[in-house]
Design a protein around this motif. Structure first.
Motif: not given
Length: 776
Positions: A510-519, A529-535, A539-550
């Motif tokens: 769908x070429x849309x940027x979306x995001x979410x959280x999983x445990x 975070x899902x990011x559509x690339x020009x080609x 791209x799927x990115x995953x970041x450990x946000x345990x500390x920031x969530x606290x």
């Protein structure tokens, strides 16, 4: 006897004797006549018999035989006729003449013959027809008419049958030939007449004899006869030679003459190809073919070739064209630059061997051990069944791609592409890919790139370590389904794998940027975070946000506490406002009673004190009411009336109410506007309070001798109230006024926004301020 004779003689005498003699003579003559007649009858019978025999013989030898058909269908004829019908013996009735196979006559023909016989018996009308006996190859011409009553008294039809086999065959052959000739002639005439090109025929003297419809239409004639009679020529004289003279020249030489020239066809000048063909001694045939389109195509081809060569000169690839004789006929500018060819080389037919020699002398060919053999190998380019693709590395390091494309006419198209820069870019790209890989591996986020087909393309080490995935598994470039299946055991809720799949699908399809959280199952929280690339990849990115969530949770708890404290404050202020109003009302009431002399006559000083008390309580009451309205508005509990308010009278009243304060402040207030400003729907008291607070603030901050301008205007989106003033008031009283008016501005904003309006303050360079109140 003698006596009797004598007695008779004596009795009758001489007359009786004479009479007797006469009688005897008559008898003798009659006997002689009878004998003579008998002899003549015998001779006649013999002659008749001979005649009958002769006639019978003649009938047997004749090509025509009679057939007598009686009214009851019985027939009489010679036995010879049975052979004509292919029968062993002549039958008794006409219907028995029909047979099957190789015997008799077809049933349909016998039925037709019998029908003709019946019609002749009833109407005496003769008839003709043809019978075709089966198996004999005969054709019998049949002629029938009513028979003479002496032949058959009961009524019959005499049918004559003539053996017309040879004649019928010849007639059929001639008829077929004539029909074929007629058909061929008609087809030829129709073809000539229907021909879309003008066609004509000239006599031996060169005059027109025949023209077709296309000729008539081309010269604009009324009819073919009119054109021939007027001898209207399609082609006018060309270079002093007429069309008739050209036709006579063709007849004289016995050779066809063809020429291309311009002619007027249906009122339009067009190029035609005219042919004059001698037809023996009969005359000259001619036709004209419209070649205007061919001439146009030829012109277009020449223009296309010129445009094509001009276009080839603009290409970055070199192009050289060789003809079937293996000579260079065209070379574009990039080709000349790549191989350093002289500018005149494309203007002459130069053999390919010489062209290679010029390239070698310029150092623009690969280094080979046997150049003549290498050059002879290139001759195979012309006879190859498909294009030849080669890579040439020149001594200066240039990389050239050579494509030799054989042409259908036996020539060759040589296309040269300089790939030196492309190879350099490929090398730089490889370097960039390595840099990108190193950069991705140093990121804090896990990165995975998924192609539109759902397969994993790229990933970094952080992604593999965060999700505990092996390099072998990722190196197989698994499909998204297999990847999600591998991630599911590592999630706290396996159903979250579907959420990850939706993020990837949104980025890739769908070429849309979306995001979410999983445990994860180990308690960590991953931000996706899902990011559509020009080609076209995702791209799927995953970041450990345990500390920031606290930390976020702690901030949320603190914010909730602040919200509750604010609510307590609001409730406290509301309660305090009500609590303040009760003693304030009592103070105001007692002060008014003292002022009115209820407790006796007051002194001058006491009257001033009471007046000061009433002014202070009025100002305090106004402040308490402002606090009450503000707290109710912030809590969303402020009740508003809905009435129609005319703005100009409202503003006039507000200005008049503040006339004393304006005069005391030593300033000037100008109100500009009229009733065209219109009306609004709202609470009159609270809207007047809000606008009055803004005016009070302007009065409080405006210096002495200052000016306040109030403009009331109507806009398409609603009325606008613009209050312009300059700050400049000084002294303790001005500071107190500012403090007192300061509470009114937040209340004014709340009240105006409660009416679906807005208020904006704009600061000017000369300490001027413009407050704009927009109402719906």
């Amino acid at each position: 006897m003698g006596n009797w004779w004598g007695q008779d003689t004596i009795e009758i005498g001489v007359p009786a004797l004479v009479l007797l003699g006469l009688m005897m003579a008559c008898w003798t003559a009659a006997a002689a006549w009878t004998l003579l007649a008998a002899r003549r009858s015998s001779l006649t019978a013999r002659r008749d018999k001979l005649r009958v025999l002769r006639m019978t013989r003649m009938m047997d030898e004749a090509p025509a035989l009679p057939l007598l058909v009686r009214a009851d269908g019985r027939i009489e004829a010679s036995d010879r006729l049975a052979g004509w019908f292919g029968l062993d013996a002549l039958p008794n009735t006409i219907t028995e003449l029909a047979g099957e196979g190789a015997r008799g006559v077809p049933r349909a023909e016998i039925d037709a013959l019998y029908e003709h016989v019946r019609r002749t018996l009833s109407s005496a009308a003769p008839f003709r027809m043809v019978l075709h006996p089966q198996g004999e190859g005969h054709a019998l011409a049949v002629t029938g008419h009513l028979a003479d009553p002496q032949v058959s008294r009961g009524g019959a039809v005499l049918v004559w049958l003539v053996d017309a086999s040879d004649s019928a065959t010849q007639i059929a052959r001639l008829t077929e030939s004539a029909e074929r000739a007629r058909t061929d002639f008609s087809s030829l005439v129709g073809l000539i007449e229907a021909a879309p090109v003008p066609m004509w025929f000239r006599a031996a003297d060169g005059r027109l004899r025949l023209v077709n419809s296309a000729y008539v239409a081309a010269v604009g004639g009324e009819s073919a006869e009119d054109v021939v009679a007027s001898n209207i020529e399609l082609v006018e004289e060309h270079e002093g030679v007429s069309a008739k003279q050209v036709a006579l020249e063709a007849r004289k030489s016995g050779q066809a003459i063809q020429r291309n020239l311009m002619a007027t066809i249906e009122g339009e000048r067009r190029a035609v190809k005219v042919s004059d063909l001698p037809v023996g001694d009969e005359g000259i045939a001619g036709y004209a073919i419209d070649v205007e389109e061919f001439e146009m195509l030829a012109r277009e081809y020449r223009a296309f070739r010129a445009a094509q060569r001009a276009l080839l000169d603009q290409l970055s690839s070199g192009v050289a064209q060789f003809d079937a004789g293996r000579n260079l006929i065209f070379v574009n500018l990039p080709m000349q630059r790549l191989f350093r060819l002289p500018p005149s080389i494309g203007q002459e037919s130069t053999p390919i061997g010489e062209v290679f020699g010029v390239m070698r002398d310029a150092g623009r060919l690969p280094e080979v051990r046997d150049f003549p053999a290498w050059r002879r190998e290139k001759d195979n380019w012309f006879t190859a069944s498909e294009a030849q693709d080669e890579e040439w590395v020149l001594p200066d390091g240039s990389h050239l791609r050579i494509v030799a494309q054989p042409m259908p006419d036996g020539g060759l198209m040589m296309i040269v592409e300089d790939r030196t820069e492309q190879l350099q870019l490929a090398s730089a790209r490889d370097t960039l890919l390595r840099v990108r890989t190193a950069m991705q591996d140093s990121l804090f986020e896990g990165v995975a790139v998924i192609a539109p087909d759902g397969c994993l393309q790229l990933w970094n080490r952080r992604f593999a370590s965060e999700w505990s995935l092996s390099e072998d598994f990722l190196g197989s470039h698994p499909h998204i389904d297999a990847l999600l299946e591998a991630l599911a055991p590592r999630l706290n809720a396996p159903s979250d794998a579907r959420r990850i799949g939706m993020v990837i699908e949104a980025a890739t399809l769908r070429r849309e940027q979306t995001g979410g959280r999983v445990t994860l199952s180990d308690g960590r929280t991953m931000a996706l975070m899902g990011v559509p690339l020009p080609d076209g990849n995702g791209m799927l990115t995953s970041l450990d946000i345990t500390d920031s969530q606290k930390a976020e949770a702690a901030l949320l708890e603190r914010n909730q506490a602040l919200v509750e404290a604010d609510a307590v404050k609001t409730r406290f202020l509301a309660n305090m406002s009500y609590e303040f109003r009760t003693p304030l009302t009592s103070i105001t009431g007692f002060a008014e009673m003292l002022r009115d002399g209820v407790a006796g006559e007051l002194s001058e000083a006491g009257a001033e004190y009471v007046t000061a008390i009433l002014e202070s309580t009025a100002r305090l009451s106004d402040q308490i009411e402002s606090v009450l309205d503000l707290t109710q508005s912030e809590a969303g509990l402020l009740p508003l009336a809905r009435e129609t308010i005319e703005l100009m009278p409202l503003m006039t009243r507000l200005v008049h109410d503040r006339a004393q304060n304006i005069e005391a402040a030593g300033i000037t207030l100008n109100l500009r506007g009229d009733r065209t400003a219109g009306t609004v729907i709202g609470d009159p008291r609270r809207l007047a309070r809000a606008i009055g607070n803004v005016i009070d603030n302007a009065i409080a901050v405006t210096g002495k001798d200052g000016r306040i301008n109030i403009d009331l205007k109507r806009r398409r989106e609603g009325p606008r109230i613009m209050i312009h003033y300059q700050t400049g008031a000084t002294g303790p009283e001005a500071e107190i006024a500012r403090q007192n008016a300061g509470l009114g501005l937040p209340l004014a904003r709340e009240l105006i926004e409660a009416h679906d309006g807005s208020i904006e303050f704009m600061q000017h360079a000369n300490s001027g301020i413009t407050a704009t109140i927009a109402l719906p």
